[in-house]
Design a protein around this motif. Structure first.
Motif, PDB file in Angstrom:
ATOM      1  N   GLU A  57     -10.640   5.051   2.587  1.00 43.51           N
ATOM      2  CA  GLU A  57     -10.103   6.330   1.907  1.00 43.51           C
ATOM      3  C   GLU A  57     -10.007   6.157   0.391  1.00 43.51           C
ATOM      4  O   GLU A  57     -10.136   7.165  -0.129  1.00 43.51           O
ATOM      5  CB  GLU A  57      -8.695   6.544   2.591  1.00 43.51           C
ATOM      6  N   VAL A  61     -11.750   8.928  -1.916  1.00 41.39           N
ATOM      7  CA  VAL A  61     -11.076   9.925  -2.952  1.00 41.39           C
ATOM      8  C   VAL A  61     -11.259   9.328  -4.434  1.00 41.39           C
ATOM      9  O   VAL A  61     -11.594  10.407  -5.065  1.00 41.39           O
ATOM     10  CB  VAL A  61      -9.462   9.415  -2.878  1.00 41.39           C
TER      11      VAL A  61
ATOM     12  N   GLU B  57      -3.014   6.486   1.876  1.00 39.49           N
ATOM     13  CA  GLU B  57      -3.787   6.191   0.675  1.00 39.49           C
ATOM     14  C   GLU B  57      -4.330   7.261   0.063  1.00 39.49           C
ATOM     15  O   GLU B  57      -4.667   7.106  -1.238  1.00 39.49           O
ATOM     16  CB  GLU B  57      -4.935   5.328   1.562  1.00 39.49           C
ATOM     17  N   ARG B  58      -4.611   8.323   0.530  1.00 40.79           N
ATOM     18  CA  ARG B  58      -5.042   9.455   0.028  1.00 40.79           C
ATOM     19  C   ARG B  58      -4.255   9.992  -0.934  1.00 40.79           C
ATOM     20  O   ARG B  58      -4.531  10.213  -2.423  1.00 40.79           O
ATOM     21  CB  ARG B  58      -5.409  10.508   0.929  1.00 40.79           C
ATOM     22  N   ARG B  60      -1.702   8.357  -2.422  1.00 43.55           N
ATOM     23  CA  ARG B  60      -1.687   7.196  -3.549  1.00 43.55           C
ATOM     24  C   ARG B  60      -2.465   7.477  -4.602  1.00 43.55           C
ATOM     25  O   ARG B  60      -2.177   7.153  -5.688  1.00 43.55           O
ATOM     26  CB  ARG B  60      -1.644   5.813  -2.852  1.00 43.55           C
ATOM     27  N   VAL B  61      -3.797   7.315  -4.074  1.00 42.57           N
ATOM     28  CA  VAL B  61      -4.779   7.650  -4.813  1.00 42.57           C
ATOM     29  C   VAL B  61      -4.694   8.858  -5.545  1.00 42.57           C
ATOM     30  O   VAL B  61      -4.901   8.768  -6.930  1.00 42.57           O
ATOM     31  CB  VAL B  61      -6.254   7.295  -4.335  1.00 42.57           C
TER      32      VAL B  61
END
Lengths: 164, 164
Positions: A57, A61, B57-58, B60-61
């Motif tokens: 992921e 991204v 995670e998406r 966070r990034v």
């Protein structure tokens, strides 16, 4: 099955039942042990999968942001020596974006003068350069991000070839 | 336990053993069924957890990229009516970055004239505005991204208050 059968005839039936019971016990114990083993394996797989999922992921991204960074650099490339608060500001944003990539695990690389490495470089041109050893990266046309398993993309480069 | 005991005394021992065997069978079957149920629950939990992990995670990034986008807008805000190829290019990059955010599930929102909504807005100022209803968003100081469970951050706004 005959309730009135003499005792002597009951014995073999009882023994068969005991053997059947033992078999059933063994089978159930086997099933239980296999279910417990499956459970253990599944738990181990989960923790491996979790890190893999996160990394996937993260890469997905970061890859979406890569063209934004590329285009920011493209816009800046039109004013290589340009001055002014806005240009300075935009250059600082570009540096910040490169730092974000690095922080995510995708350090930028754009070295010239290093040997061509197919795991980090993608060669799109071979140029005659008598001053450097053949196989040396002489120009980076697009920087690469990340390395090894964490490579987002290789650097696109021109490589020195032997003089013909 | 006495091997020489008459047959009549053996019967209760045999029955006790059968009862013990039944109990062991039942216990093993119960253990197996519980292990199978645990396995099932774990499998179900995994697919829920996987989507949660990816979403985390998406977010966070994307959150790491948010300051890059903010600073790009800040740099552009110094030339609100500015012309030129470079500024046009940088504005296009800003639009692209906003599109990437939307594509990741974090649509930008910066509407004025809408009622204040604590789930989407963070009010930092209350201003007297006799021309609009109290509680209306009259200025967006920083746009918000995403909504509900997928909110990256609320919009920071100024809200109309009652005239005193």
């Amino acid at each position: 099955m005959n309730e009135n059968a003499p005792k002597i005839q009951e014995e073999p039936r009882e023994e068969a039942t005991a053997a059947e019971t033992d078999a059933k016990l063994a089978e159930l114990e086997d099933r239980w042990l296999r279910a417990v083993a499956d459970l253990d394996n599944l738990r181990k797989r989960i923790s491996r999968d979790n890190e893999r999922l996160r990394a996937e992921e993260r890469a997905r991204v970061a890859a979406e942001w890569l063209p934004v960074l590329d285009n920011l650099e493209l816009a800046l490339s039109h004013a290589p020596g340009g001055q002014g608060a806005i240009l300075e500001g935009v250059r600082a944003v570009r540096d910040q974006a490169v730092a974000v990539m690095k922080n995510l695990g995708y350090a930028r690389h754009e070295e010239v003068g290093v040997p061509f490495d197919p795991t980090r470089h993608e060669a799109v041109a071979a140029v005659e350069r008598p001053d450097v050893a053949p196989g040396t990266v002489v120009e980076v046309l697009r920087p690469g991000y990340g390395e090894g398993k964490r490579q987002l993309r290789p650097a696109i480069v021109a490589v020195a070839k032997k003089a013909e």
